[in-house]
Design a protein around this motif. Structure first.
Motif, short mmCIF file in Angstrom:
data_model
loop_
_atom_site.label_atom_id
_atom_site.label_comp_id
_atom_site.label_asym_id
_atom_site.label_seq_id
_atom_site.Cartn_x
_atom_site.Cartn_y
_atom_site.Cartn_z
N UNK A 47 0.86 -1.19 0.00
CA UNK A 47 0.00 0.00 0.00
C UNK A 47 0.89 1.24 0.00
N UNK A 48 0.45 2.28 -0.65
CA UNK A 48 1.30 3.47 -0.74
C UNK A 48 1.30 4.29 0.55
N UNK A 49 0.28 4.12 1.40
CA UNK A 49 0.19 4.94 2.61
C UNK A 49 -0.56 4.18 3.68
N UNK A 50 0.04 4.03 4.85
CA UNK A 50 -0.64 3.38 5.97
C UNK A 50 -0.34 4.11 7.26
N UNK A 51 -1.32 4.09 8.15
CA UNK A 51 -1.16 4.59 9.51
C UNK A 51 -1.71 3.54 10.46
N UNK A 52 -1.02 3.35 11.58
CA UNK A 52 -1.52 2.51 12.66
C UNK A 52 -1.60 3.37 13.90
N UNK A 53 -2.72 3.28 14.61
CA UNK A 53 -2.87 3.95 15.90
C UNK A 53 -2.70 2.89 16.98
N UNK A 54 -1.77 3.13 17.89
CA UNK A 54 -1.48 2.20 18.97
C UNK A 54 -1.77 2.85 20.30
N UNK A 55 -2.40 2.10 21.19
CA UNK A 55 -2.54 2.49 22.58
C UNK A 55 -1.61 1.55 23.34
N UNK A 56 -0.43 2.02 23.70
CA UNK A 56 0.60 1.13 24.19
C UNK A 56 1.05 0.27 23.02
N UNK A 57 0.91 -1.03 23.14
CA UNK A 57 1.26 -1.96 22.05
C UNK A 57 0.03 -2.43 21.28
N UNK A 58 -1.17 -2.07 21.73
CA UNK A 58 -2.41 -2.56 21.12
C UNK A 58 -2.78 -1.72 19.90
N UNK A 59 -3.04 -2.40 18.77
CA UNK A 59 -3.54 -1.72 17.57
C UNK A 59 -4.99 -1.36 17.82
N UNK A 60 -5.29 -0.05 17.82
CA UNK A 60 -6.67 0.39 18.06
C UNK A 60 -7.29 1.07 16.86
N UNK A 66 -4.22 4.19 -1.20
CA UNK A 66 -3.47 3.87 -2.41
C UNK A 66 -3.42 5.10 -3.31
N UNK A 67 -2.22 5.52 -3.69
CA UNK A 67 -2.08 6.59 -4.68
C UNK A 67 -2.39 5.99 -6.05
N UNK A 68 -3.35 6.60 -6.73
CA UNK A 68 -3.73 6.10 -8.05
C UNK A 68 -3.02 6.84 -9.17
N UNK A 69 -2.87 8.14 -8.98
CA UNK A 69 -2.13 8.98 -9.93
C UNK A 69 -1.35 9.99 -9.09
N UNK A 70 -0.65 10.87 -9.76
CA UNK A 70 0.09 11.92 -9.04
C UNK A 70 -0.86 12.89 -8.33
N UNK A 71 -2.14 12.90 -8.73
CA UNK A 71 -3.10 13.82 -8.15
C UNK A 71 -4.21 13.15 -7.35
N UNK A 72 -4.35 11.84 -7.42
CA UNK A 72 -5.52 11.15 -6.86
C UNK A 72 -5.10 10.03 -5.91
N UNK A 73 -5.73 10.01 -4.74
CA UNK A 73 -5.49 8.95 -3.75
C UNK A 73 -6.83 8.38 -3.29
N UNK A 74 -6.89 7.07 -3.24
CA UNK A 74 -8.07 6.33 -2.77
C UNK A 74 -7.85 5.93 -1.32
N UNK A 75 -8.74 6.35 -0.45
CA UNK A 75 -8.73 5.93 0.94
C UNK A 75 -9.38 4.56 0.99
#
Length: 138
Positions: A47-60, A66-75
Motif C-alpha cells: 500500500x502506498x500509505x498506511x497509519x496505525x494507531x497504537x494504545x501502548x502496544x495494542x492496535x486500536x 493507495x495513490x492512483x495517480x500523481x493527483x488522486x489517492x483512494x482511501x
C-alpha cells in the motif's frame, strides 16, 4: 484512552503482534477473515500509505490508502476498535492523512452509515457505496 500514550505509526514494517492486532480489528468491525499475518504484511507493504494507531502496544486504529495517480489517492480503509470509537482516534488518523496529502483529490468507497464522517473531512464518496457489516440476526 488508557494511561499509555497514543502513538501513530506511518508506513510501519509490521511485527507479528501488529499483524495480529490488525486481524483482530478487522474482525471486531465486521470485516470478516483478514487472512494470514503474511497476507496482512504484504497488503500493508504494497500500500502506498498506511497509519496505525497504537494504545501502548495494542492496535486500536488503522488507515490505508493507495495513490492512483500523481493527483488522486483512494482511501481504502479506516477503522477503529469499537471500544475506542468516538474518542477522536478516527479523527486523528484522518487529520494526519489529510495533512500528508495536500492538494490531492481524495476519495473513498464509503461504508453505508458512515458517509458523514468522510464528507465532514472533505473526502469524496464514490458510488456505489459498500454495504455495512451485517448485524447479528439480520
Amino acid at each position: 484512552m488508557t494511561d499509555t500514550a497514543l502513538t501513530i505509526l506511518h508506513n510501519p514494517v509490521l511485527s507479528d503482534a501488529q499483524c495480529a492486532g490488525i486481524a483482530a480489528l478487522y474482525r471486531a468491525v465486521g470485516w470478516g477473515s483478514p487472512g494470514t499475518a503474511q497476507e496482512i504484511r504484504e497488503l500493508y507493504e504494497f500500500s502506498s500509505y498506511t497509519l496505525l494507531a497504537l494504545d501502548g502496544e495494542q492496535v486500536i486504529g488503522l488507515l490505508r490508502a493507495e495513490s492512483e495517480t500523481a493527483q488522486t489517492t483512494w482511501l481504502a480503509e479506516i477503522a477503529v476498535l469499537p471500544g475506542f470509537q468516538s474518542r477522536g482516534v478516527g479523527h486523528l488518523l484522518m487529520t494526519r492523512f489529510l495533512a500528508d496529502h495536500p492538494q490531492r483529490t481524495l476519495y473513498t468507497d464509503a461504508t453505508e452509515g458512515v458517509e458523514e464522517f468522510f464528507v465532514r473531512h472533505g473526502i469524496a464518496l464514490r458510488r456505489p457505496r459498500v454495504p455495512g457489516p451485517r448485524k447479528a440476526g439480520a
